[in-house]
Design a protein around this motif. Structure first.
Motif, short mmCIF file in Angstrom:
data_model
loop_
_atom_site.label_atom_id
_atom_site.label_comp_id
_atom_site.label_asym_id
_atom_site.label_seq_id
_atom_site.Cartn_x
_atom_site.Cartn_y
_atom_site.Cartn_z
N SER A 121 66.25 55.34 65.62
CA SER A 121 67.00 54.77 64.38
C SER A 121 68.28 54.97 64.26
N SER A 165 62.64 59.27 64.59
CA SER A 165 62.31 59.55 62.67
C SER A 165 60.75 59.97 62.92
N SER A 166 59.91 59.88 63.92
CA SER A 166 58.65 60.27 64.09
C SER A 166 57.80 61.17 65.04
#
Length: 428
Positions: free
Chosen positions: A4, A346-347
């Motif tokens: 991101s 982000s994950s």
């Protein structure tokens, strides 16, 4: 994987700066405030925070945290924090990533974040009948398990399946229930263990036995991450070097004695990132080494290397990667939070893929060294620096002590002490 944050991981001269210079450069290139990295200068954990994490705390234990540069993963640059005590690990990963950039860097993918819990059923009169009864009750048991974690279900996770096996053991025949759970961005141990505990009584009733163990399995073979990279033959020294790397990798595939060290090289990179991000190094290592045992029961290499139609070297790596971004030390340890922020993922799946790419980079770097100059030469100057420091050399004395140790091919503390004494006698 889609990172991101717009990061630039190619930072010429990064290794030549001071730790302070590197923090400034890393913050600028990762797009994070410099203040966010200041926590790394003190170990990132107070004694009070540590006292809330484990028992009988005396203090904290420092480890070096560095940054691997040059990594491109699925077209996005990433700066990768690594915690390790072993010299050359960070440098080797960075150099391998630089070579991989010429052919597009690392390409990664992963399966869904699936973890499993097991319930062991003892003293069953009819194991085969119990297995079928439990499968008949799958919907009921899955519903009961999902009731334990409505938040997980609300974000798209939860139990995906229930499987039942019978296992022959020296002490008897067991019925073993597997809960197959999508844990989303968690590592998942707490979630699946809670579900297994909640099912124990009902599983015992349906199966007609006594539930003993109810705990996750670290054989996370449904939660895989994969990485692939092409390394240009011209950058490696030509076709002969490529062929020798393939031969070195082939021995690891065929011989468990070589495979153990080959896979350790992979884990040098993987464990360093797992530790930096506050994840469970033991769980990842257990899953990786269990995955290295093939269908024939033989321990083998986790990675594979081959030559493509252009004569370049292709490396691939696939292994379980049970890591998370929520819960555990990742959310408690300030330095781990900073490491995740620096990465920009982000994950949990993105994190798993970056970690796997680093493992492949580390593995390639070791194979290249073995196939060319030998592993010791690459380690020599960095190890000599450690020896110089342990002998008491100051910052001004270290370069000359290292130069002499490497030139003499005597990377030993007694030789460092001798060189240091000579330098000081000359300067007095």
């Amino acid at each position: 994987m889609e990172v991101s944050v717009t990061t630039q991981s190619r930072i010429p001269g990064f290794r030549d700066g001071s730790p302070g210079d590197r923090r400034v450069s890393a913050a600028r290139n990762a797009g994070v405030p410099l203040a966010a990295l200041e926590v790394l200068t003190s170990g990132g954990l107070t004694v009070e925070q540590a006292d809330g994490m484990i028992e009988n705390v005396l203090g904290t234990f420092g480890m070096p945290i560095g940054v691997a540069t040059n990594l491109t993963v699925n077209g996005a640059d990433v700066l990768v924090p690594m915690v390790t005590e072993e010299p050359s690990v960070v440098a080797a990963a960075s150099n391998a990533a630089r070579i991989a950039r010429e052919r597009g860097g690392f390409h990664t993918s992963s399966s869904e974040p699936i973890m499993q819990a097991q319930l062991q059923l003892l003293d069953v009169a009819d194991p085969d009948g119990a297995r079928v009864r439990l499968l008949e009750a799958a919907d009921e048991l899955i519903g009961l398990a999902n009731d334990q974690d409505p938040r997980l279900v609300s974000v798209g996770g939860g139990v995906r399946d229930l499987a039942v096996r019978t296992v022959e053991a020296r002490a008897g025949r067991y019925v073993v229930v597997h809960l197959v759970v999508d844990v989303r961005d968690a590592m998942g141990a707490n979630a699946v263990n809670t579900m297994a505990e909640a099912l124990a009584d009902r599983v015992g009733e349906i199966g007609g036995g006594r539930v003993l163990l109810r705990i996750l399995t670290n054989k996370a073979d449904l939660r895989l991450a994969r990485a692939r990279a092409v390394f240009a033959a011209d950058s490696l020294g030509g076709a002969e070097v490529v062929g020798d790397i393939v031969h070195a990798a082939a021995l690891a595939e065929a011989d468990p004695y070589r495979a153990a060290t080959h896979n350790k090289g992979i884990m040098n990179g993987i464990t360093a990132v797992v530790l930096a991000t506050g994840n469970d190094t033991r769980a990842v290592e257990a899953g990786a080494h269990s995955h290295a045992i093939g269908a024939d029961g033989r321990y083998t290499a986790l990675s594979h290397f081959e030559v493509d139609r252009d004569g370049d070297l292709v490396g691939t790596l696939e292994l379980p990667m049970p890591v998370g971004l929520v819960g555990g030390a990742t959310k408690v340890h300030p330095a781990a939070q900073t490491a995740v922020r620096l990465l920009g993922v982000s994950s949990a799946s993105e994190l798993a893929e970056v970690i796997t790419a680093v493992g492949l980079a580390q593995n390639f770097a070791a194979l290249r060294a073995l196939a060319t100059e030998g592993i010791q030469r690459g380690h020599m100057s960095l190890h000599a620096r450690n020896i110089a420091v342990s002998a008491g050399a100051t910052a001004d004395e270290i370069p000359e002590v290292v130069r002499r140790l490497v030139a003499d091919r005597a990377i030993r503390t007694d030789r460092a002490e001798q060189v240091l004494a000579e330098l000081r006698a000359r300067g007095s």
